[in-house]
Design an enzyme around this catalytic site. Sequence first.
Site, PDB file in Angstrom:
ATOM      1  N   GLY A  97       0.832  -1.195   0.000  1.00 14.08           N
ATOM      2  CA  GLY A  97       0.000   0.000   0.000  1.00 14.08           C
ATOM      3  C   GLY A  97       0.867   1.245   0.000  1.00 14.08           C
ATOM      4  CB  CYS A 124       5.214  -4.215   0.501  1.00 12.91           C
ATOM      5  SG  CYS A 124       5.975  -2.574   0.265  1.00 12.91           S
ATOM      6  CE1 TYR A 125       0.831   1.208   5.374  1.00  8.61           C
ATOM      7  CE2 TYR A 125      -0.742  -0.595   5.542  1.00  8.61           C
ATOM      8  CZ  TYR A 125      -0.322   0.658   5.931  1.00  8.61           C
ATOM      9  OH  TYR A 125      -1.041   1.372   6.864  1.00  8.61           O
ATOM     10  CG  HIS A 212       6.277  -5.837  -4.153  1.00 10.33           C
ATOM     11  ND1 HIS A 212       4.932  -5.696  -3.843  1.00 10.33           N
ATOM     12  CD2 HIS A 212       6.880  -4.717  -3.691  1.00 10.33           C
ATOM     13  CE1 HIS A 212       4.740  -4.540  -3.237  1.00 10.33           C
ATOM     14  NE2 HIS A 212       5.909  -3.921  -3.133  1.00 10.33           N
ATOM     15  CD  GLU A 214       3.469  -8.572  -5.481  1.00  8.76           C
ATOM     16  OE1 GLU A 214       3.225  -7.392  -5.202  1.00  8.76           O
ATOM     17  OE2 GLU A 214       4.051  -9.350  -4.699  1.00  8.76           O
ATOM     18  CG  ASP A 270     -14.705 -11.233 -22.007  1.00  9.49           C
ATOM     19  OD1 ASP A 270     -13.755 -12.028 -21.939  1.00  9.49           O
ATOM     20  OD2 ASP A 270     -14.576 -10.005 -22.001  1.00  9.49           O
ATOM     21  CE  LYS A 409     -10.573 -10.228 -22.287  1.00  6.30           C
ATOM     22  NZ  LYS A 409     -11.881 -10.184 -22.966  1.00  6.30           N
TER      23      LYS A 409
END
Length: 554
Positions: A97, A124-125, A212, A214, A270, A409
Site C-alpha cells: 500500500g 510490503c505494507y 514483492h 508477485e 467473454d 481474461k
Amino acid sequence: MTEGPAVTRATTGEDVRAEREHSPEITTEKAAGVGAPAPGEAPAHEEVLVLDFGGQYSQLIARRIRECGVFAELLPFDVDPEQIRKRRPRALVLSGGPASVYEPGAPEFPTEQLDLGAPVLGICYGMQAMVRALGGRVEGAEAGEFGRTELALLDGGGTLLAGLPAEQQCWMSHRDAVFEPPPGFTALAASPGSPVAACENPERGLYGIQFHPEVVHTPYGQDILDRFLRQIAGCEEQWSPASVIAEQVEAIQTQVGDGRVICGLSGGVDSSVAAMLVHQAVGERLTCVFVDHGLMRLNEAEQVVEAFSGFGIPLVHVDAEERFLRRLAGVTEPEEKRKIIGEEFIRVFEEEAAKLDDVSYLVQGTLYSDVIESGGGAGADTIKSHHNVGGLPDDLEFELVEPLRMLFKDEVRAVGTELGLPDKLVWRQPFPGPGLAIRIVGGEVNRERLDILRSADAILQEEVRAAGLYRELWQSFCVLPVVRSVGVQGDGRTYAYPVVIRAVTSDDAMTADWARLPYDLLERVSGRIINEVPNVNRVALDVSSKPPATIEWE
C-alpha cells in the site's frame, strides 16, 4: 460441433414496452452474479483471500496465487472478520500500500484476523502493518528502496525462504523499513536498506516479506508463494479451467433451477465462454441474442452469426442500428453514451425476452477486471462504467448470471479452450460493449464517422495480422477524434479527420504498456488509411501507458 438451429433475425420496433408488461418482474437481489460469492459462500473448495491495502500490485498478487493452482480473491483490508470466518480461507495475504504505517489515518492491520486460524503472509505494507501491530519497530529509512535490490538470507531463511539462494535479487518499493521484528518473530533476510526484509513466527502462522514476490523481477517470488500456499497453508486442490467449468456449471444450475435464460452475445471471448458455460448447465433453455447495435467493426456482425450458427445454441440476431443511432444523436459526453447504450441494450433484451416463455435470467460476460474498474472491487475507484457492470438500468427486469465475474481474461481464454471453442474466438482481442461509439471521441456518433472508423480499423487489423503480431497485442484499434486538421492531398488543401492508432500489451488490462510496433508496419498502416479512407488526412500514434491513461479513450 453439431449443426445448430437456424438463426432467427428480428428487427426491433421503436418501443414495445407494452409487451414487457406481460413478463415477470425479476428482482436484482442476486445481481452480484454466480461467480461473486456472497458472505458465507465461496466459489472454490480451497481459497486464499488477499486483503487490499491499496497497493499497485494487489491484483497481481491474486493472479500469481491462481497461477499456483489456488483460487484467490481480492477483498478490502477492513472486511468484516465474520465474513472471512464464514468462508474459511486456507490463508490470508496482506497486500502492499502507498501509506506509512505510522502516519495518522493509515490503514491498520485488523488484529482480529489473527484469531481466524489461517496463516497470514504480509507483503510490503502488509508486513509493516502486521509487525507494528504486534510490537515490532517500523520507521522511515535513510533511503528508500525502489526496483531491483540485493537480498541476503539470514540463518538459512527459516521456514518460508529455506532452500533459496543465500543471495538473490528481489523487487522493492518502499521508503519505510522494519528495524526490529515483533517478539517471537525471527528475521529471515536483509537488504541494504531493510535490516528485516523478511520475518516469521511459524508457531502463530505469521509471515512477512518486505519485497514483492508477485512481480517477475523477483526471480524466486513464485517459489515463495507456492511454498506458503502448499507447505504452510496446506492447499492441496488444483484450481484449473476444468474445475472452474465444473463449479460454474453447478452454480448456474443452482441459481437458475428450471428457469429459462437469455444471453447477451457479442461474439467476443467473454460472452462466448459465458454462453458455452450456461449452455452446458441448462442446455436448450438458453437463447442467445446478438444485438447488432451498428457499432461493430467491419463485417463483424456477419462473423458473429456465422461463428455461433454451429454451436447448437438458439440464436436471435436483432438489427437495432437505427434505434441506437437515434438515441445517440447529439450525445458527446462519454458516460452518457455508455449509459444510453447499456440501457438500450437491456431494453432490446427485455423486448426479445417478452417473445419467449418465462425468461428470467440474463447472462453477461463480466470479468473481474470489469468489476474492479467499475467500482465493485476492494475499495477501487470507478475508472469506467461498463455496460456489463456500471451501465445497467435501475429497473433491470432480469436476474444476472455472470459466470466469469471472478476471472481475468487469460483465465477466461483457458476456460474457453477447455470448452472446445476455436482459437479464432478464444484469442479475439477485447472489444468494448459500447463498441465504436467510445472510439469516436469529442463528438456525436453518426453513420459517416462510424464508416470512417470501421475502414481505418479494418486496415490496421489486416496489417497487424499480416505482420504476425495479433496475438502478441492485448488490443490494437483506431480512434477517431472529432476534430479537423489541415493537410495537402494532390494539389489541394484539405481539412479532414485525424485517426489515432492505439496498440497495447497487457496481461489482464489492469495495467498496459503501449506496443512498440515496427516502423515499417506503422508506415504501411498510415499510408493505407490516408490513401484509402475518405476524409482522413493524418494518422497519429498513442504512446501512453496505463496508468496514467486507460486503454480506451472514453
